[in-house]
Design an enzyme around this catalytic site. Structure first.
Site, PDB file in Angstrom:
ATOM      1  CG  ASP A 171      -1.989  -1.063   1.199  1.00 12.11           C
ATOM      2  OD1 ASP A 171      -1.744  -2.128   0.600  1.00 12.11           O
ATOM      3  OD2 ASP A 171      -3.060  -0.831   1.778  1.00 12.11           O
ATOM      4  CE  LYS A 239      -5.423   2.040   2.386  1.00 10.24           C
ATOM      5  NZ  LYS A 239      -4.279   1.351   3.051  1.00 10.24           N
ATOM      6  CE  LYS A 275      -7.088  -1.233   2.567  1.00  9.58           C
ATOM      7  NZ  LYS A 275      -5.735  -1.744   2.898  1.00  9.58           N
TER       8      LYS A 275
END
Length: 339
Positions: A171, A239, A275
């Protein structure tokens, strides 16, 4: 609304994923320099703020029948990236979290595992050993999380450390300052470089989630632009947030990102996951997001391969509501582990 597998096959974490070039080559002319990127990104349709927020509000009022809710709770559990990203994280805390990710409710073995456990790079090996061959992925934040303020060499070293330790997913955070200054090419090139750093010597690669920190991006138009920028650079997931700033995930922002991945698939044939992270704490919240996924992107995204929740406290509420539906009794939060 039911969960279905994606019609476009996922590149599994244990197999060779499509090359970043398979996506980025389609946009080689657009991404060749900052001026071309700016023309493309600022040429995207503007976002109707009133319309976007009204649709998100409308979707959040959809009612869900009890039998469907039970299935959706299990689906939501399987989509959680159970996360600890604190300065006081210990080996014991990470092991405990990983154990909970594998077996969220030890008293009910029918409870699905979560999608992943997310930790800092130095805790990847601990988490990897703890999840074993359960199928739970180990995700690691990288690239000077949460600020993204570091030289590219440092960001790449951060990524490689996590990948070498066994991370299945990375991430990364974008340089929001560069993006807001209009230096889109710098942001694009960093995403491409980090994805390359995710590649292992055997040719497989850790999946890359690109964090925008949407609460700092100021406008919905910027959210649409950065979504396309990251997808053109080869992101596996886009995300919303680090969870360290407010506002974090919101339903309108997530709806907008779901529109982006849907449109990107229509144009390129490539699926990209979404996400939302930060601030999603209750089962009721999770249901709103799943309804939005189904209505906006479509049922192909109702799968942990393509939609995740970045959350810590959400899992506990999902477990409490699951017990209530199955037994008719509400179990107090003291019966659910905190970590």
């Amino acid at each position: 609304m039911t969960a279905t597998s994606a019609s476009t096959p996922s590149a599994g974490h244990g197999s060779a994923a499509p090359s970043a070039a398979s996506v980025t080559d389609q946009f080689a002319e657009i991404t060749s320099d900052n001026a071309s990127l700016r023309r493309f990104l600022h040429g995207l349709p503007g976002v109707d703020q009133v319309g976007l927020e009204a649709r998100a509000a409308s979707l959040s009022t959809r009612s869900i029948k009890a039998d469907a809710k039970a299935r959706l709770i299990d689906l939501a559990i399987s989509m959680v990236d159970l996360t600890t990203l604190e300065g006081n994280d210990t080996v014991g805390k990470v092991r405990s979290l990983a154990s909970k990710a594998v077996r969220p409710d030890p008293t009910d073995l029918s409870t699905p595992s979560t999608a992943a456990v997310c930790v800092y790079p130095d805790m990847v090996a601990t988490a990897k050993a703890a999840v074993g061959d359960s199928g739970v992925q180990v995700a690691s934040v990288a690239t000077a999380f949460p600020s993204g303020r570091a030289a590219l060499e440092v960001k790449l070293a951060d990524t490689r450390q996590a990948v070498e330790a066994g991370a299945d997913e990375i991430d990364m955070v974008i340089d929001r300052g560069a993006f807001l200054s209009g230096d889109y090419k710098l942001v694009f090139d960093e995403i491409v470089a980090v994805r390359e750093a995710c590649r292992r010597v055997d040719g497989t690669e850790a999946h890359l989630k690109v964090i925008f920190e949407t609460g700092e991006l100021q406008t919905y138009d910027n959210v649409r632009r950065v979504s396309w920028l990251a997808m053109m650079a080869g992101a596996h997931f886009i995300k919303t947030s680090t969870g360290k700033t407010q506002p974090a995930a919101t339903l309108p922002v997530t709806l907008l990102m779901l529109q982006a991945v849907r449109d990107f698939r229509l144009q390129t044939g490539h699926m990209v996951g979404v996400k939302p992270a930060g601030g999603i704490r209750t089962t009721k919240d999770a249901m709103k997001y799943l309804v939005t996924v189904n209505e906006v992107a479509g049922p192909d995204w109702l799968n942990p391969d393509w939609f995740r929740f970045g959350a810590s406290s959400l899992l506990n509420d999902l477990l409490l509501q699951r017990t209530k539906l199955s037994t008719g009794r509400y179990t107090g939060p003291d019966y659910i582990s905190i970590d």
